[in-house]
Design an enzyme around this catalytic site. Structure first.
Site, PDB file in Angstrom:
ATOM      1  N   ARG A 125       0.860  -1.182   0.000  1.00 15.41           N
ATOM      2  CA  ARG A 125       0.000   0.000   0.000  1.00 15.41           C
ATOM      3  C   ARG A 125       0.897   1.233   0.000  1.00 15.41           C
ATOM      4  O   ARG A 125       1.915   1.285   0.714  1.00 15.41           O
ATOM      5  CB  ARG A 125      -0.904   0.043   1.237  1.00 15.41           C
ATOM      6  CG  ARG A 125      -2.079  -0.919   1.193  1.00 15.41           C
ATOM      7  CD  ARG A 125      -3.132  -0.538   0.143  1.00 15.41           C
ATOM      8  NE  ARG A 125      -4.265  -1.443   0.141  1.00 15.41           N
ATOM      9  CZ  ARG A 125      -4.366  -2.550  -0.618  1.00 15.41           C
ATOM     10  NH1 ARG A 125      -3.398  -2.874  -1.446  1.00 15.41           N
ATOM     11  NH2 ARG A 125      -5.457  -3.301  -0.559  1.00 15.41           N
ATOM     12  N   HIS A 142      -0.933  -0.057  -9.462  1.00 15.79           N
ATOM     13  CA  HIS A 142      -1.624  -1.030  -8.611  1.00 15.79           C
ATOM     14  C   HIS A 142      -2.139  -2.232  -9.412  1.00 15.79           C
ATOM     15  O   HIS A 142      -3.336  -2.543  -9.398  1.00 15.79           O
ATOM     16  CB  HIS A 142      -2.796  -0.339  -7.885  1.00 15.79           C
ATOM     17  CG  HIS A 142      -3.114  -0.987  -6.568  1.00 15.79           C
ATOM     18  ND1 HIS A 142      -3.407  -0.279  -5.439  1.00 15.79           N
ATOM     19  CD2 HIS A 142      -3.192  -2.294  -6.209  1.00 15.79           C
ATOM     20  CE1 HIS A 142      -3.657  -1.113  -4.441  1.00 15.79           C
ATOM     21  NE2 HIS A 142      -3.534  -2.338  -4.881  1.00 15.79           N
ATOM     22  N   GLU A 170      -2.681   7.625  -4.664  1.00 19.02           N
ATOM     23  CA  GLU A 170      -3.090   7.002  -5.943  1.00 19.02           C
ATOM     24  C   GLU A 170      -4.587   7.121  -6.226  1.00 19.02           C
ATOM     25  O   GLU A 170      -5.002   7.087  -7.386  1.00 19.02           O
ATOM     26  CB  GLU A 170      -2.686   5.522  -5.976  1.00 19.02           C
ATOM     27  CG  GLU A 170      -3.463   4.634  -5.011  1.00 19.02           C
ATOM     28  CD  GLU A 170      -3.006   3.169  -5.064  1.00 19.02           C
ATOM     29  OE1 GLU A 170      -1.798   2.919  -4.949  1.00 19.02           O
ATOM     30  OE2 GLU A 170      -3.872   2.296  -5.202  1.00 19.02           O
TER      31      GLU A 170
END
Ligand SMILES: NC(=O)c1ccc[n+]([C@@H]2O[C@H](COP(=O)([O-])OP(=O)(O)OC[C@H]3O[C@@H](n4cnc5c(N)ncnc54)[C@H](O)[C@@H]3O)[C@@H](O)[C@H]2O)c1
Length: 331
Positions: free
Chosen positions: A233, A294, A262
């Site tokens: 993360r 991601h 993000e």
């Protein structure tokens, strides 16, 4: 009653429709759940959300007012969900606690290898018919040290690959994983791991205690020629501090699949818009940095398992069953 699935990628949609086929009616939309989009869930008892959904208190209030009683999150991490508010609103929340850890571990390795061996730079050069090797020198990983922060399912899968490379293994976690110890992993304090590792990879969840786990002092503790990979993360790294160290010429390579700001960027095409995020804009200019949006989990296998588990979570909710995936049970 129809389920509304937010943030569905085009190539994920057939897998979702297949998982729910014959059981539930499901409508997929590509927009991500946030305060602006939450009103479209009105009248849907169940919504399914993706990793970058905003499930903070304000959004949950809008969902609850529209009649939503269950959120089926299609990810393992749930740092984006205000569980206390969901509970207060009597909203059931489920996530997918297990899917292929290999998807993420293999991608972390793809980033590590790409930055170590300058693969993207090399490919860009050959496309330009520039076949020089200058600036493409990497390092053997065999015999070097991999430091794994978070030795759960993904960390273990990463460590197994590192073991195959012939790397020494250091680990840091609140709980030791016997499978990692069997590979020869030595558990050490965080600072020792950071100082001794040639390759550092992050696999802890994002929570209050792990936010900016890699902060300015942690970055200072790392070797100048370390490789840092984050496929967990974005909030685990203080990105502004990282940019500062990169500006000073530190680190052999940094591979980031996640970024702390993000949300609102990743998974979207922003190519024709003015860049608003100066930190990210600076980050992508460093020759030793690779940023992906991601996608570590994004294999056919993992996405298939995620949507199948989500369909099971919905069925469990309908039938009043609890499972390990339930974060806030049905009241
Ligand atoms: N980039 C992606 O596509 C992607 C996909 C899936 C998961 N992830 C991230 O990877 C993370 C790890 O996933 P996993 O399946 O291996 O989880 P896991 O629960 O199996 O492992 C997490 C490990 O972190 C450790 N841990 C928890 N809190 C800690 C703390 N405060 N300090 C130190 N260690 C701590 C746990 O003991 C555990 O060993 C997820 O939380 C998620 O954020 C990213």
């Amino acid at each position: 009653m129809e389920i509304l699935a937010f943030g569905v990628q085009a190539d994920e949609q057939p897998l979702i429709e297949q998982a729910f086929h014959g059981r539930e009616e499901i409508r997929c939309v590509d927009v991500f759940l946030n305060e602006d989009t939450a009103p479209i869930a009105a009248g849907h008892e169940i919504v399914s959300t993706s990793v970058n959904a905003d499930l903070g208190a304000d959004v949950l209030e809008i969902l609850a007012a529209g009649g939503t009683r269950m959120v089926a999150q299609r990810s393992t991490g749930f740092n984006n969900i205000d569980l206390a508010t969901a509970e207060r609103l009597g909203m059931t929340v489920a996530r997918v606690s297990y899917y292929s850890p290999y998807s993420v571990a293999e991608f972390a390795w793809a980033l590590a290898m790409a930055v170590n061996r300058r693969i993207v730079r090399a490919a860009n050069r050959t496309r330009d018919f520039d076949f020089r090797l200058q600036g493409l020198m990497g390092r053997d990983l065999h015999g070097r040290t991999a430091g794994v922060l978070g030795t759960g399912k993904i960390g273990e899968a990463f460590a197994r690959i590192a073991h195959g490379f012939g790397m020494r293994l250091l680990g840091w976690d609140v709980a030791e994983n016997p499978a990692c110890a069997e590979l020869g992993m030595r558990y050490v304090p965080k600072d020792e791991l950071l100082a001794q590792s040639d390759l550092i990879t992050l696999h802890v969840p994002l929570m209050a205690e792990t936010r900016h786990l890699i902060d300015a002092p942690a970055l200072k503790a790392m070797r100048d020629d370390a490789i840092l990979v984050n496929s967990s993360r974005g909030g685990l790294i203080d990105t502004v501090a990282l940019v500062g160290e990169l500006r000073a010429g530190r680190f052999a390579g940094v591979g980031l699949d996640v970024y702390e700001a993000e949300a609102g960027l990743f998974f979207l095409d922003k190519s024709l818009e003015p860049v608003e995020d100066d930190t990210l804009a600076r980050l992508v200019t460093f020759p030793n940095v690779l940023v992906t949006s991601h996608q570590a989990y994004y294999t056919r296998d993992a996405v298939g398992q995620i949507v199948d588990a989500t369909a099971r979570n919905v069925l469990d909710y309908r039938e009043g069953r609890r499972s390990e995936n339930v974060l806030v049970p049905r009241g």
